[in-house]
Design an enzyme around this catalytic site. Structure first.
Site, PDB file in Angstrom:
ATOM      1  N   ALA A  11       0.829  -1.217   0.000  1.00 21.23           N
ATOM      2  CA  ALA A  11       0.000   0.000   0.000  1.00 21.23           C
ATOM      3  C   ALA A  11       0.857   1.259   0.000  1.00 21.23           C
ATOM      4  CB  ALA A  11      -0.911   0.001   1.226  1.00 21.23           C
ATOM      5  N   ARG A  17      -3.357   9.013 -10.156  1.00 19.59           N
ATOM      6  CA  ARG A  17      -4.551   9.322 -10.953  1.00 19.59           C
ATOM      7  C   ARG A  17      -5.810   9.570 -10.123  1.00 19.59           C
ATOM      8  NH1 ARG A  17      -4.424   4.361 -14.657  1.00 19.59           N
ATOM      9  NH2 ARG A  17      -2.924   3.663 -13.115  1.00 19.59           N
ATOM     10  N   THR A  81       6.863  -3.390  -6.936  1.00 19.06           N
ATOM     11  CA  THR A  81       6.186  -4.309  -6.013  1.00 19.06           C
ATOM     12  C   THR A  81       7.188  -5.257  -5.325  1.00 19.06           C
ATOM     13  OG1 THR A  81       5.701  -5.683  -7.934  1.00 19.06           O
ATOM     14  CG2 THR A  81       3.932  -4.286  -7.148  1.00 19.06           C
ATOM     15  N   ASP A 104      -5.066  -1.639  -2.832  1.00 20.04           N
ATOM     16  CA  ASP A 104      -6.029  -0.994  -3.736  1.00 20.04           C
ATOM     17  C   ASP A 104      -6.850  -2.017  -4.522  1.00 20.04           C
ATOM     18  OD1 ASP A 104      -4.024  -1.891  -5.355  1.00 20.04           O
ATOM     19  OD2 ASP A 104      -3.659   0.016  -6.380  1.00 20.04           O
ATOM     20  N   GLY A 139      -0.028  -7.746 -15.966  1.00 20.03           N
ATOM     21  CA  GLY A 139       1.028  -8.710 -16.262  1.00 20.03           C
ATOM     22  C   GLY A 139       0.390  -9.966 -16.847  1.00 20.03           C
ATOM     23  N   GLU A 153       5.304  -8.277 -17.738  1.00 21.12           N
ATOM     24  CA  GLU A 153       4.516  -7.053 -17.571  1.00 21.12           C
ATOM     25  C   GLU A 153       4.137  -6.493 -18.941  1.00 21.12           C
ATOM     26  OE1 GLU A 153       3.351  -5.750 -14.566  1.00 21.12           O
ATOM     27  OE2 GLU A 153       4.014  -7.775 -14.101  1.00 21.12           O
ATOM     28  N   TYR A 365     -38.384  20.682  18.911  1.00 23.51           N
ATOM     29  CA  TYR A 365     -37.023  20.314  19.282  1.00 23.51           C
ATOM     30  C   TYR A 365     -37.054  19.745  20.692  1.00 23.51           C
ATOM     31  CZ  TYR A 365     -32.302  20.218  20.892  1.00 23.51           C
ATOM     32  OH  TYR A 365     -31.122  19.769  21.430  1.00 23.51           O
ATOM     33  N   ASN A 385     -32.706  23.649  26.255  1.00 20.00           N
ATOM     34  CA  ASN A 385     -31.811  22.850  27.099  1.00 20.00           C
ATOM     35  C   ASN A 385     -30.462  23.507  27.328  1.00 20.00           C
ATOM     36  OD1 ASN A 385     -31.348  22.492  24.333  1.00 20.00           O
ATOM     37  ND2 ASN A 385     -30.265  20.564  24.680  1.00 20.00           N
ATOM     38  N   ARG A 439     -49.443  33.510  29.274  1.00 19.73           N
ATOM     39  CA  ARG A 439     -49.717  34.238  28.035  1.00 19.73           C
ATOM     40  C   ARG A 439     -50.055  35.643  28.425  1.00 19.73           C
ATOM     41  NH1 ARG A 439     -54.487  30.489  25.976  1.00 19.73           N
ATOM     42  NH2 ARG A 439     -53.213  28.667  25.569  1.00 19.73           N
TER      43      ARG A 439
HETATM   44  C1  UD1 Z   1       0.991  -5.177 -10.760  1.00 19.93           C
HETATM   45  C2  UD1 Z   1       1.695  -6.430 -11.285  1.00 19.93           C
HETATM   46  C3  UD1 Z   1       0.951  -6.950 -12.537  1.00 19.93           C
HETATM   47  C4  UD1 Z   1      -0.495  -7.217 -12.188  1.00 19.93           C
HETATM   48  C5  UD1 Z   1      -1.141  -5.982 -11.594  1.00 19.93           C
HETATM   49  C6  UD1 Z   1      -2.504  -6.353 -11.057  1.00 19.93           C
HETATM   50  C7  UD1 Z   1       4.052  -6.158 -10.783  1.00 19.93           C
HETATM   51  C8  UD1 Z   1       5.383  -5.823 -11.295  1.00 19.93           C
HETATM   52  N1  UD1 Z   1       3.056  -6.098 -11.638  1.00 19.93           N
HETATM   53  O1  UD1 Z   1       1.151  -4.179 -11.750  1.00 19.93           O
HETATM   54  O2  UD1 Z   1       1.562  -8.136 -12.998  1.00 19.93           O
HETATM   55  O3  UD1 Z   1      -1.188  -7.615 -13.370  1.00 19.93           O
HETATM   56  O4  UD1 Z   1      -0.371  -5.478 -10.484  1.00 19.93           O
HETATM   57  O5  UD1 Z   1      -3.195  -5.224 -10.641  1.00 19.93           O
HETATM   58  O6  UD1 Z   1       3.920  -6.516  -9.629  1.00 19.93           O
HETATM   59  N2  UD1 Z   1       3.173  -0.758  -4.639  1.00 19.93           N
HETATM   60  C9  UD1 Z   1       3.992  -0.467  -3.577  1.00 19.93           C
HETATM   61  N3  UD1 Z   1       5.248  -0.018  -3.812  1.00 19.93           N
HETATM   62  C10 UD1 Z   1       5.736   0.133  -5.068  1.00 19.93           C
HETATM   63  C11 UD1 Z   1       4.885  -0.172  -6.154  1.00 19.93           C
HETATM   64  C12 UD1 Z   1       3.608  -0.627  -5.903  1.00 19.93           C
HETATM   65  O7  UD1 Z   1       3.588  -0.593  -2.401  1.00 19.93           O
HETATM   66  O8  UD1 Z   1       6.888   0.535  -5.196  1.00 19.93           O
HETATM   67  C13 UD1 Z   1       1.812  -1.231  -4.359  1.00 19.93           C
HETATM   68  C14 UD1 Z   1       0.758  -0.262  -4.859  1.00 19.93           C
HETATM   69  O9  UD1 Z   1       0.389   0.656  -3.855  1.00 19.93           O
HETATM   70  C15 UD1 Z   1      -0.392  -1.202  -5.226  1.00 19.93           C
HETATM   71  C16 UD1 Z   1       0.310  -2.494  -5.618  1.00 19.93           C
HETATM   72  O10 UD1 Z   1       1.592  -2.437  -5.056  1.00 19.93           O
HETATM   73  O11 UD1 Z   1      -1.204  -1.452  -4.140  1.00 19.93           O
HETATM   74  C17 UD1 Z   1       0.391  -2.688  -7.114  1.00 19.93           C
HETATM   75  O12 UD1 Z   1       1.141  -1.650  -7.681  1.00 19.93           O
HETATM   76  P1  UD1 Z   1       0.883  -1.090  -9.130  1.00 19.93           P
HETATM   77  O13 UD1 Z   1       1.843  -0.021  -9.403  1.00 19.93           O
HETATM   78  O14 UD1 Z   1      -0.572  -0.786  -9.288  1.00 19.93           O
HETATM   79  O15 UD1 Z   1       1.241  -2.372 -10.036  1.00 19.93           O
HETATM   80  P2  UD1 Z   1       0.797  -2.604 -11.524  1.00 19.93           P
HETATM   81  O16 UD1 Z   1       1.683  -1.862 -12.420  1.00 19.93           O
HETATM   82  O17 UD1 Z   1      -0.646  -2.421 -11.658  1.00 19.93           O
HETATM   83 MG    MG Z   2      -2.140  -1.386 -10.499  1.00 16.59          MG
END
Ligand code: UD1
Ligand code: MG
Length: 457
Positions: A11, A17, A81, A104, A139, A153, A365, A385, A439
């Site tokens: 997270a 966006r 990730t 998310d 991915g 990816e 009231y 009150n 009154r």
């Molecule tokens: C990722 C997957 C992709 C998959 C997709 C599904 C990887 C490389 N790719 O891509 O294969 O199809 O999710 O939705 O894993 N996050 C961090 N730190 C970071 C980057 C991301 O905590 O440095 C968290 C984000 O907050 C989010 C989650 O990891 O909750 C996924 O990150 P996001 O950037 O949305 O990955 P995708 O590019 O969508």
């Molecule tokens: Mg994503």
């Protein structure tokens, strides 16, 4: 008993966006932060350890979730990730597998995760995949002779790979010792210059470790929130599933597309809910309750056969059986209405108890009051009150009649069976079975003539 499982929720992303100062996982879905949904699901699995990786605006997230079963770890820079998962490594217990969830992706269901967990042994890797009509952005799952070899990816995929419709949902279960070892070997030599968690799948394949895949029970479970459009879409999906659950339990909904449950609503038999109602917190509706259109109910308990008419707003109240509320009633925290009470239009009640058969039907009231049985509160009655500094209580005993447009300047007591005439301003207590009227005397002049407009000279 906690399950032998580590859970890591990623997270740390910023959610560019969303165009918001708030981190993405704090945006509300059905009245609860996205991350709260994921945490609820994670907790249902009773993990031994629950880790949340945070980064962007992490102070806001840490301040919101203060429960001590959560271990927060910081990912200072969002380098992918895989890099996010690395931050959790020191906390992972090698004895149990590690489940990766996304902060998310809030609609993931407990039964899907249980299936993924139970079909994955301690030494295999489990990945949740699904086939999408439009797989772009995700991915792709690359298989050889049916076996998963790696994940590529979108940005790194060849045209052939881009044609693959089976996608990575992002949810994995890893054997923890292997996870740690593989994370240490990750590189960021790819189109995005990021450390990809998905690259670990190739590590497993190379080492001939079994890779098991499962599909979610519903395609919507794996949808992520990246912008407000997706947030609104997920809100509808979730509301539809909640409405469907109510219908399945036998609740009559005038229109399942027009109800919002931002908490929980527990219903008895023969409950009817008209359009546009919002339920927040924990709401209980007993048998035969009828909720009219456009009512908002938060943390309230309504006993059987009570009717709540249109546009009423109830917050932290208890209503007895066979009561009639509204239309346009506003019941604030601490309101307790006994059975067979009537509260009509434009009546506001706060921190007050009304006993059985008591009625306040129009424009009043009632604040900080204790009102007995079979009392009639006339239109325009106000309990005064608040003296500007302190709140005081008004006590109205059984069988009292309060005439219209009465002000009761608290503290005072109107004793049993007393009658207060319309237009009275009560400043002191009233004895039982008496009549009290304050009154100015009505005067009439029959010799009086209305002035007429003078001619200008
Ligand atoms: C990722 C997957 C992709 C998959 C997709 C599904 C990887 C490389 N790719 O891509 O294969 O199809 O999710 O939705 O894993 N996050 C961090 N730190 C970071 C980057 C991301 O905590 O440095 C968290 C984000 O907050 C989010 C989650 O990891 O909750 C996924 O990150 P996001 O950037 O949305 O990955 P995708 O590019 O969508
Ligand atoms: Mg994503």
């Amino acid at each position: 008993m906690n399950a032998p499982l580590n859970i890591v929720i990623l997270a740390a992303g910023m959610g560019q966006r969303m165009y918001s100062h708030r981190p993405k996982v704090l945006h509300a879905l059905a009245g609860q932060a996205l991350l709260a949904h994921v945490l609820d699901t994670a907790r249902a699995l009773q993990p031994d350890k629950l880790i949340v990786v945070v980064g962007y605006e992490q102070a806001q997230i840490r301040a919101r979730f203060t429960e001590d079963d959560i271990h927060f770890v910081t990912q200072a820079e969002q380098l992918g990730t895989g890099h996010a998962a690395m931050q959790a490594v020191p906390l992972l217990d090698d004895r149990w597998p590690t489940l990766i969830l996304y902060g998310d992706v809030p609609l993931i269901q407990i039964d899907t995760l249980k299936r993924l967990i139970h079909t994955t042994s301690a030494i295999t890797l489990g990945v949740l995949t699904t086939c999408l009509d439009d797989p772009s952005g995700y991915g792709r799952i690359v298989r050889r002779e049916g076996n998963i070899t790696h994940i590529v990816e979108q940005k790194d995929a060849s045209p052939t790979e881009q044609a693959i419709v089976e996608i990575n949902t992002g949810i994995f279960i890893f054997p923890t010792a292997h996870l740690k070892r593989w994370l240490a070997t990750l590189s960021n030599h790819n189109a995005q210059g990021e450390y990809y968690l998905t690259d670990l799948v190739a590590c497993a394949a190379t080492e001939k470790i079994t890779i098991n895949s499962q599909n979610p029970s519903h395609s919507w479970e794996i949808l992520g929130v990246n912008n407000k459009t997706q947030l609104a879409q997920l809100e509808r999906i979730l509301q539809r599933t909640r409405a469907q659950q109510l219908l399945t339990q036998g609740v009559t909904l005038a229109d399942p597309e027009r109800i919002d449950v931002r908490g929980s609503v527990h219903c008895g038999r023969d409950v009817t809910i008209d359009v546009g109602c919002i339920f927040e917190g924990k709401v209980t509706l007993a048998d035969g309750v009828h909720i009219g259109p456009y009512c908002v109910l938060r943390d309230s308990e309504i006993a059987q056969d009570t009717q709540i008419f249109a546009y009423s707003h109830l917050d932290s109240v208890t209503v007895g059986a066979d009561a009639r509320i509204g239309p346009y009633a506003r019941l604030r925290p601490g309101t307790v209405l006994a059975h067979h009470t009537h509260v009509g239009n434009f009546v506001e009640i706060k921190n007050s108890q009304l006993d059985a058969q008591t009625k306040a039907n129009h424009l009043a009231y009632i604040g900080d009051a204790t009102i007995g049985k079979n009392v009639n509160i006339g239109a325009g009655t106000i309990t005064c009150n608040y003296d500007g500094a302190n709140k005081h209580r008004t006590i109205i005993e059984d069988d009292v009649f309060i005439g219209s447009d009465t002000q009761l300047i608290a503290p005072l007591t109107v004793e049993k069976g007393a009658t207060v005439g319309a237009g009275t301003t009560l400043t002191k207590s009233v004895p039982a079975h008496s009549l009290t009227v304050s009154r100015t005397k009505q005067t009439t002049r029959t010799d009086w003539q209305r002035p007429s407009k003078k001619n200008k000279s």
